[in-house]
Design an enzyme around this catalytic site. Structure first.
Site, short mmCIF file in Angstrom:
data_model
loop_
_atom_site.label_atom_id
_atom_site.label_comp_id
_atom_site.label_asym_id
_atom_site.label_seq_id
_atom_site.Cartn_x
_atom_site.Cartn_y
_atom_site.Cartn_z
N ASP A 13 -42.97 -29.07 -52.41
CA ASP A 13 -42.85 -30.23 -53.31
C ASP A 13 -42.43 -29.84 -54.73
O ASP A 13 -42.79 -30.50 -55.70
CB ASP A 13 -44.19 -31.02 -53.37
CG ASP A 13 -44.64 -31.44 -51.99
OD1 ASP A 13 -43.78 -31.80 -51.17
OD2 ASP A 13 -45.86 -31.40 -51.73
N LYS A 16 -37.24 -29.73 -54.67
CA LYS A 16 -36.04 -29.16 -54.01
C LYS A 16 -34.98 -30.23 -53.80
O LYS A 16 -33.80 -30.01 -54.07
CB LYS A 16 -36.44 -28.56 -52.65
CG LYS A 16 -37.40 -27.39 -52.74
CD LYS A 16 -37.79 -26.87 -51.37
CE LYS A 16 -38.69 -27.78 -50.57
NZ LYS A 16 -40.05 -27.96 -51.12
N GLY A 40 -41.24 -33.80 -47.18
CA GLY A 40 -41.03 -35.08 -47.85
C GLY A 40 -40.14 -34.78 -49.04
O GLY A 40 -40.58 -34.15 -49.99
N HIS A 41 -38.89 -35.19 -48.98
CA HIS A 41 -37.91 -34.83 -50.01
C HIS A 41 -37.45 -36.09 -50.73
O HIS A 41 -36.87 -36.97 -50.13
CB HIS A 41 -36.73 -34.10 -49.36
CG HIS A 41 -37.11 -32.74 -48.83
ND1 HIS A 41 -36.24 -31.91 -48.19
CD2 HIS A 41 -38.29 -32.06 -48.90
CE1 HIS A 41 -36.87 -30.78 -47.87
NE2 HIS A 41 -38.11 -30.85 -48.27
N GLN A 222 -40.51 -27.00 -47.14
CA GLN A 222 -41.71 -26.20 -47.44
C GLN A 222 -41.36 -25.14 -48.50
O GLN A 222 -40.53 -25.42 -49.35
CB GLN A 222 -42.29 -25.56 -46.17
CG GLN A 222 -42.97 -26.58 -45.25
CD GLN A 222 -41.97 -27.33 -44.37
OE1 GLN A 222 -41.16 -26.73 -43.68
NE2 GLN A 222 -42.02 -28.64 -44.37
P1 GDP Z 1 -39.50 -31.43 -52.53
O1 GDP Z 1 -40.36 -31.54 -51.30
O2 GDP Z 1 -39.47 -30.04 -53.07
O3 GDP Z 1 -38.12 -32.00 -52.35
O4 GDP Z 1 -40.23 -32.29 -53.65
P2 GDP Z 1 -40.90 -33.77 -53.47
O5 GDP Z 1 -39.81 -34.77 -53.44
O6 GDP Z 1 -41.89 -33.77 -52.37
O7 GDP Z 1 -41.77 -33.86 -54.79
C1 GDP Z 1 -41.22 -33.73 -56.05
C2 GDP Z 1 -41.54 -35.01 -56.85
O8 GDP Z 1 -41.25 -34.79 -58.20
C3 GDP Z 1 -40.69 -36.19 -56.44
O9 GDP Z 1 -41.43 -37.37 -56.62
C4 GDP Z 1 -39.52 -36.14 -57.41
O10 GDP Z 1 -38.94 -37.42 -57.65
C5 GDP Z 1 -40.22 -35.65 -58.66
N1 GDP Z 1 -39.40 -34.83 -59.56
C6 GDP Z 1 -38.44 -33.92 -59.27
N2 GDP Z 1 -38.01 -33.30 -60.39
C7 GDP Z 1 -38.71 -33.85 -61.41
C8 GDP Z 1 -38.75 -33.60 -62.83
O11 GDP Z 1 -38.05 -32.76 -63.38
N3 GDP Z 1 -39.65 -34.36 -63.54
C9 GDP Z 1 -40.46 -35.31 -62.97
N4 GDP Z 1 -41.29 -35.99 -63.74
N5 GDP Z 1 -40.45 -35.54 -61.65
C10 GDP Z 1 -39.60 -34.82 -60.89
P1 IMO Z 2 -41.77 -30.06 -48.60
O1 IMO Z 2 -40.51 -29.71 -47.86
C1 IMO Z 2 -46.01 -29.28 -49.27
C2 IMO Z 2 -48.30 -27.80 -45.83
C3 IMO Z 2 -49.38 -28.68 -45.26
C4 IMO Z 2 -50.36 -27.62 -44.75
C5 IMO Z 2 -49.42 -26.52 -44.25
C6 IMO Z 2 -49.19 -26.56 -42.75
O2 IMO Z 2 -41.86 -31.50 -48.94
O3 IMO Z 2 -41.99 -29.15 -49.75
P2 IMO Z 2 -47.75 -28.15 -41.18
O4 IMO Z 2 -47.84 -29.63 -40.94
O5 IMO Z 2 -46.42 -27.70 -41.68
O6 IMO Z 2 -48.23 -27.34 -40.01
O7 IMO Z 2 -48.82 -27.87 -42.35
O8 IMO Z 2 -48.20 -26.70 -44.93
N1 IMO Z 2 -46.95 -28.43 -45.92
C7 IMO Z 2 -46.38 -28.81 -47.06
N2 IMO Z 2 -46.86 -28.84 -48.33
N3 IMO Z 2 -44.74 -29.65 -49.03
C8 IMO Z 2 -44.24 -29.62 -47.77
O9 IMO Z 2 -42.93 -29.85 -47.51
C9 IMO Z 2 -45.08 -29.22 -46.71
N4 IMO Z 2 -44.92 -29.10 -45.38
C10 IMO Z 2 -46.07 -28.60 -44.90
O10 IMO Z 2 -49.95 -29.50 -46.24
O11 IMO Z 2 -51.08 -27.09 -45.85
MG MG Z 3 -42.03 -32.63 -50.61
#
Ligand code: GDP
Ligand code: IMO
Ligand code: MG
Length: 407
Positions: A13, A16, A40-41, A222
């Site tokens: 998270d 990316k 979750g992207h 991840q």
């Molecule tokens: P990912 O799994 O690495 O793609 O990241 P996620 O989408 O799960 O979580 C990142 C969260 O931070 C999302 O809600 C994005 O919209 C938000 N986000 C990304 N870059 C920034 C930033 O520079 N500032 C803020 N405030 N939010 C950001």
């Molecule tokens: P993105 O791509 C954050 C974590 C789960 C758990 C561990 C194993 O959005 O960054 P799993 O269901 O993969 O067997 O769970 O990995 N986990 C993540 N944490 N971001 C993710 O994906 C994750 N995908 C799995 O919370 O600790």
């Molecule tokens: Mg994510």
């Protein structure tokens, strides 16, 4: 044209998807290489927010060919729902391709994920319960069903039936409810038929693209410290998000990888169990959760929050050969009086912090280097110096245009 990889440098998270969306503008393909719908992207464009799980994060651009590489485990109900939702929002998924070598996730994988977690009691991993671990386990046991198998509908139906019966025995042995075998067979006969037109030999296809000098962007899900080999085992996922996994999960050899972008937040988060030395369990942690909106995109779970750990980042640089970093969510620290960065551990393994004064200024509209307050620049400088690779992008907000080109 060298291939670009994007890899999470922490526990997921990191933002990316936002960086991938940004970089996709200058690439031709975005290829997911591992994981599944545990990811979750999030991409935010203007007032529109897109939460993607399996569809590659470049999909918002009409010029991008989104590819699901062979290293991904695909949950068909989730994937089709995602496609339908995107299409209903006028995002075309017509160019999507899925590797014939992808393994499929079935309901028994989800059932077993839950039963294994229950069985661990207090030692549970805190998985997303999406069936990721059991699906990769079946791949390793060489009993998994792959996307190519849907191309022969009758054989696929039979294979699903055999698998359903076999997995039901394990589910029952663990105290679970057996699945309705014929219902699953019927459901997957339909899903398989829908999958068939998307299935291609992506390894061949991507190499033809490389021969044409196309610009490929490989999307990691991840992150480094959730990597099955390099992460905080057993509190990890069941795939290899690290840069080596990008090669295995796409069939592109390491010689092609020219640019490897590590993504890190300006602080640290983690969902699920496992070690987290710089975790904040006090009001400051709550503040990071609240301002950073640190709730999982997929499971809605509250993310654990803490200070940035550059010792971890230095390790991530080594494992992934990062050529650069993107530092996201700097704006989340806007209202902190002081900001800490763990630069080393003491002899007892406790984090040692550099303490920097906060900038107490709203940077969410800042898009130029000159626009950043001095104290914010000092933090980025410190991270760059401590980690030892250039930072190229600094995130100042969730929106596509909310970033600063650092160098
Ligand atoms: P990912 O799994 O690495 O793609 O990241 P996620 O989408 O799960 O979580 C990142 C969260 O931070 C999302 O809600 C994005 O919209 C938000 N986000 C990304 N870059 C920034 C930033 O520079 N500032 C803020 N405030 N939010 C950001
Ligand atoms: P993105 O791509 C954050 C974590 C789960 C758990 C561990 C194993 O959005 O960054 P799993 O269901 O993969 O067997 O769970 O990995 N986990 C993540 N944490 N971001 C993710 O994906 C994750 N995908 C799995 O919370 O600790
Ligand atoms: Mg994510």
């Amino acid at each position: 044209m060298p291939v670009t990889g994007v890899v999470g440098a922490q526990w997921g998270d990191e933002g990316k998807a936002k960086v991938i969306d940004l970089l996709a503008a200058e690439h031709t393909h975005v290829v997911r290489y591992q994981g599944g719908h545990n990811a979750g992207h999030t991409v935010v464009v203007g007032t529109e927010r897109y939460a993607l799980q399996l569809v590659p994060s470049g999909v918002l651009y009409p010029h991008i060919i989104p590819v699901i590489g062979n290293g991904v485990v695909v949950d068909l109900p989730t994937w089709f729902k995602e496609i339908d939702t995107l299409e209903s929002r006028d995002i075309s998924c017509a160019k999507l391709k899925v590797s014939s070598q992808c393994h499929l996730i079935f309901p028994w994988h989800q059932a077993l994920d839950a039963l294994y977690e229950q069985g661990r009691g207090d030692d549970r991993i805190g998985t997303t319960l999406k069936g990721i671990g059991p699906a990769y386990a079946d791949k390793a046991r060489r009993v998994g069903l792959r996307a190519a198998e849907v191309l022969n509908a009758t054989a696929f139906k039979n294979a699903v039936r055999v698998q359903a019966v076999a997995h039901n025995s394990e589910i029952v042995a663990l105290g679970g409810e057996p699945l309705d075998v014929e219902a699953v067979v019927a459901q997957f006969a339909e899903l398989g038929a829908r999958l068939a037109p998307y299935v291609v030999d992506t390894v061949e296809m991507l190499h033809e693209s490389l021969d044409r000098d196309d610009a490929l962007l490989l999307e990691g899900a991840q992150a480094t410290f959730l990597d099955l080999d390099h992460g905080t085992y057993p509190f990890v996922t069941s795939s290899n998000p690290t840069a080596g996994g990008a090669c295995v999960g796409t069939g592109i050899g390491p010689r092609y990888l020219g640019r490897i972008v590590g993504i890190t937040k300006a602080y640290t988060t983690r969902v699920g169990s496992g070690p987290f030395p710089t975790e904040l369990t006090d009001a400051l942690g709550d503040k990071l959760v609240e301002i950073g909106r640190e709730f999982g995109t997929v499971t809605g779970r509250r993310r654990r929050c803490g200070w940035l750990d550059v010792v971890m980042l230095r390790k991530a640089v080594r494992i992934n050969s990062f050529t650069e970093l993107a530092l996201t969510k700097l704006d989340v620290l806007d209202t902190f009086d002081e900001v800490k960065v763990c630069t080393e551990y003491d002899i007892d393994g406790q984090p040692v912090y550099a303490v920097l004064p906060g900038w107490l200024t709203d940077i969410s509209k800042v898009t130029t280097l000159e626009g950043l307050p001095q104290n914010a620049k000092a933090l980025v400088d410190l991270v760059e110096r401590e980690v030892g690779v250039p930072i190229r992008i600094v995130g100042t907000g969730p929106e596509r245009d909310s970033y600063v080109n650092w160098s």
